[in-house]
Design a protein around this motif. Structure first.
Motif, PDB file in Angstrom:
ATOM      1  N   GLU A  41      -4.302  -5.884  -4.922  1.00 56.33           N
ATOM      2  CA  GLU A  41      -4.602  -4.578  -5.377  1.00 56.33           C
ATOM      3  C   GLU A  41      -5.644  -3.834  -4.173  1.00 56.33           C
ATOM      4  O   GLU A  41      -6.165  -3.390  -4.219  1.00 56.33           O
ATOM      5  CB  GLU A  41      -4.040  -4.150  -6.457  1.00 56.33           C
ATOM      6  CG  GLU A  41      -4.527  -2.602  -6.729  1.00 56.33           C
ATOM      7  CD  GLU A  41      -4.205  -2.061  -7.815  1.00 56.33           C
ATOM      8  OE1 GLU A  41      -4.395  -0.591  -8.317  1.00 56.33           O
ATOM      9  OE2 GLU A  41      -3.117  -3.115  -9.227  1.00 56.33           O
ATOM     10  N   ALA A  42      -7.048  -5.332  -4.926  1.00 53.62           N
ATOM     11  CA  ALA A  42      -8.309  -5.292  -4.695  1.00 53.62           C
ATOM     12  C   ALA A  42      -8.114  -5.751  -3.309  1.00 53.62           C
ATOM     13  O   ALA A  42      -9.196  -4.493  -2.775  1.00 53.62           O
ATOM     14  CB  ALA A  42      -9.099  -5.972  -5.366  1.00 53.62           C
ATOM     15  N   TRP A  43      -7.756  -6.306  -2.389  1.00 56.07           N
ATOM     16  CA  TRP A  43      -7.644  -6.389  -1.404  1.00 56.07           C
ATOM     17  C   TRP A  43      -7.473  -5.267  -0.838  1.00 56.07           C
ATOM     18  O   TRP A  43      -8.096  -4.596   0.670  1.00 56.07           O
ATOM     19  CB  TRP A  43      -6.748  -7.287  -1.117  1.00 56.07           C
ATOM     20  CG  TRP A  43      -7.340  -7.716   0.747  1.00 56.07           C
ATOM     21  CD1 TRP A  43      -6.674  -6.828   1.503  1.00 56.07           C
ATOM     22  CD2 TRP A  43      -7.817  -8.384   1.590  1.00 56.07           C
ATOM     23  NE1 TRP A  43      -6.826  -7.636   3.317  1.00 56.07           N
ATOM     24  CE2 TRP A  43      -7.913  -8.901   2.505  1.00 56.07           C
ATOM     25  CE3 TRP A  43      -8.856  -9.520   0.905  1.00 56.07           C
ATOM     26  CZ2 TRP A  43      -8.901  -9.935   3.436  1.00 56.07           C
ATOM     27  CZ3 TRP A  43      -9.412 -10.722   1.037  1.00 56.07           C
ATOM     28  CH2 TRP A  43      -9.922 -10.651   2.928  1.00 56.07           C
ATOM     29  N   ALA A  44      -6.368  -4.580  -0.960  1.00 57.71           N
ATOM     30  CA  ALA A  44      -6.006  -3.131   0.119  1.00 57.71           C
ATOM     31  C   ALA A  44      -7.056  -2.479  -0.473  1.00 57.71           C
ATOM     32  O   ALA A  44      -7.642  -1.263   1.027  1.00 57.71           O
ATOM     33  CB  ALA A  44      -4.824  -2.722  -0.074  1.00 57.71           C
ATOM     34  N   LYS A  45      -6.855  -2.185  -1.765  1.00 50.41           N
ATOM     35  CA  LYS A  45      -8.660  -1.002  -2.032  1.00 50.41           C
ATOM     36  C   LYS A  45      -9.701  -1.136  -0.369  1.00 50.41           C
ATOM     37  O   LYS A  45     -10.668  -0.108   0.001  1.00 50.41           O
ATOM     38  CB  LYS A  45      -9.378  -1.104  -2.735  1.00 50.41           C
ATOM     39  CG  LYS A  45      -7.838  -0.120  -4.101  1.00 50.41           C
ATOM     40  CD  LYS A  45      -8.310  -0.120  -5.217  1.00 50.41           C
ATOM     41  CE  LYS A  45      -7.219   0.532  -5.809  1.00 50.41           C
ATOM     42  NZ  LYS A  45      -7.834   0.500  -7.785  1.00 50.41           N
ATOM     43  N   ALA A  46     -10.405  -2.860  -0.428  1.00 52.22           N
ATOM     44  CA  ALA A  46     -11.464  -2.824   0.250  1.00 52.22           C
ATOM     45  C   ALA A  46     -11.407  -3.315   1.467  1.00 52.22           C
ATOM     46  O   ALA A  46     -11.868  -3.490   2.634  1.00 52.22           O
ATOM     47  CB  ALA A  46     -11.908  -4.463  -0.151  1.00 52.22           C
TER      48      ALA A  46
ATOM     49  N   VAL B 129       0.854  -1.214  -0.487  1.00 54.85           N
ATOM     50  CA  VAL B 129       0.128   0.241   0.085  1.00 54.85           C
ATOM     51  C   VAL B 129       0.687   1.646   0.041  1.00 54.85           C
ATOM     52  O   VAL B 129       2.160   1.377  -0.348  1.00 54.85           O
ATOM     53  CB  VAL B 129      -0.991   0.341   0.575  1.00 54.85           C
ATOM     54  CG1 VAL B 129      -2.076  -1.017   0.744  1.00 54.85           C
ATOM     55  CG2 VAL B 129      -0.502  -0.317   2.798  1.00 54.85           C
ATOM     56  N   SER B 130       0.458   2.895   0.187  1.00 55.32           N
ATOM     57  CA  SER B 130       1.120   3.489  -0.584  1.00 55.32           C
ATOM     58  C   SER B 130       1.745   4.090   1.396  1.00 55.32           C
ATOM     59  O   SER B 130       0.720   4.074   1.896  1.00 55.32           O
ATOM     60  CB  SER B 130      -0.025   4.514  -0.628  1.00 55.32           C
ATOM     61  OG  SER B 130      -0.216   4.162  -2.151  1.00 55.32           O
ATOM     62  N   ILE B 131       2.471   4.749   0.942  1.00 59.13           N
ATOM     63  CA  ILE B 131       2.784   5.383   2.181  1.00 59.13           C
ATOM     64  C   ILE B 131       2.319   6.648   2.781  1.00 59.13           C
ATOM     65  O   ILE B 131       2.042   7.259   1.509  1.00 59.13           O
ATOM     66  CB  ILE B 131       4.478   5.458   2.133  1.00 59.13           C
ATOM     67  CG1 ILE B 131       5.202   3.801   2.398  1.00 59.13           C
ATOM     68  CG2 ILE B 131       4.721   6.668   3.639  1.00 59.13           C
ATOM     69  CD1 ILE B 131       6.656   4.247   2.667  1.00 59.13           C
TER      70      ILE B 131
END
Length: 397
Positions: free
Chosen positions: A305-310, A8-10
């Motif tokens: 990526e999808a998990w991090a957004k959710a 994920v982004s910092i």
């Protein structure tokens, strides 16, 4: 979490910390010996080179931030993944990270020094140096060759986390759905004995409860949990340490080092992290079936990526970490509690007020506000870990 789980982004929050450091907290942070047993800067250095002797915006650890926060001893995490264990690259990756830390110290001899023994802390930190011992996160680089324990000791490794996100040749992982050994493997028992012989601290973070019980029983020296919060706050999250095991660590003379990452100290985020590893296990099983059928595999990067957004990290205050310390002190005593932040290892998912190594004075202020005496704060900040490390060296001799 970072490359260990979810990339994920910092993000650095703009909100003010729940407990801001006053002059007394700043003074104690600078005067005390602060030891952080888990900083993942080496992984960042090999992914994206930076000069950590200067202000490095993409890192939570660098020299200016460390000096601002009063950090003296920063264990550099030599982390290798289960995937690197599987593909045989773990040994190479570990050595590249060690090279990166050595190069950092060589480029900046006035700012950093490699640390091999607790007896050298006072001498080497003179002049404002930040000391860099090594902790190996995942025993995968050892492979099945016991002589590699000596090899990595000679390279400076002073604790080894026996496994990480999957079972290896040594022990089972707390994240693993299936358990390979149900404790330490026969080889794992030899590894623990060799670590005792050499004076390498044995780390029970990340491993399964069965493996941790075996490890504590097998070790003739105190053991540590280099970065484990308490399961009391995060039920069913085996990655955090149980009360039973924490007491066993303390009874052995060891120390539990509290991390700052939201995934460890926030119950919702811990549940999401546990669910993520279960979902990854299912993804791997689906891909095995697809591979056997000659069909295209599902993308793990797209899945992450999808998990991090959710599953964004929930807002979390510094109080979550202070609550962990309070609980630990009441359960196992102030002599058995320390800090292992996991800075640069959790993708910036950190509580307000504990965003970088510059923020240790905020932690000190929070402890002072909760009534801790300065002498006990010094123990938590680093005195306890140095005592345990000294005991492990003495047991080796």
């Amino acid at each position: 979490m970072r490359s260990k789980a979810i990339a994920v982004s910092i993000l650095f929050a703009l909100s003010a910390p729940a407990v801001a450091a006053d002059a007394a907290a700043q003074k104690l942070a600078q005067d005390a010996v602060i030891v952080d047993t888990h900083i993942d800067a080496p992984g960042g250095l090999t992914d994206h080179w930076a000069e950590l002797g200067k202000d490095a915006l993409k890192f939570e650890f660098d020299y200016p931030k460390a000096r601002k926060g009063g950090l003296d001893v920063a264990f550099m995490s030599i982390y290798t993944s289960a995937k690197q264990d599987d593909d045989g690259s773990a040994w190479q990756v570990a050595n590249e990270m060690i090279d990166a830390v050595e190069a950092l110290a060589a480029r900046n001899p006035d700012k950093f020094a490699l640390l091999r023994s607790p007896k050298d802390v006072e001498r080497l930190r003179q002049g404002g140096r930040v000391l860099l011992p090594l902790g190996m996160e995942n025993g995968a680089p050892i492979g099945d060759d016991l002589s590699q324990v000596q090899f990595f000791f000679d390279r400076g490794v002073r604790y080894i986390t026996l496994a990480h996100s999957a079972a290896n040749r040594i022990a089972d992982s707390s994240y693993g759905v299936e358990r390979k050994w149900h404790g330490l493997s026969p080889f794992g028992k030899k590894v623990v004995a060799e670590m005792n012989r050499l004076g390498i601290m044995v780390d029970v973070s990340h491993i399964s409860d069965e493996s941790a019980r075996d490890t504590i029983a097998a070790s003739r020296a105190p053991v540590i949990a280099s970065h484990s919060a308490f399961r009391h706050f995060t039920p069913d999250f085996e990655r955090n340490i149980s009360d039973e095991l924490a007491k066993a660590v303390a009874e052995k003379g060891g120390v539990v080092q509290i991390p700052f990452g939201i995934a460890f100290v926030n119950p919702k985020s811990a549940a999401d992290t546990q669910a993520h590893f279960r979902a990854i296990d299912e993804l791997n099983k689906r891909n095995e079936a697809l591979k056997a059928a000659g069909k295209p595999l599902e993308s793990k990067d797209a899945f992450d990526e999808a998990w991090a957004k959710a599953h964004p990290a929930p807002p979390t205050k510094i109080d979550a970490v202070l609550d962990q310390i309070d609980y630990a002190v009441k359960l196992i005593g102030v002599d058995h509690v320390g800090i292992g932040s996991d800075f640069d290892g959790v993708g910036g998912e950190l509580p307000d007020g504990l965003r970088t190594v510059a923020d240790f004075p905020n932690l000190v202020a929070g402890l002072q506000a909760r009534g801790y005496k300065d002498e006990d704060i010094r123990k938590i900040l680093g005195g306890n870990l140095l005592r345990v490390w000294t005991a492990v060296e003495a047991a080796a001799r």
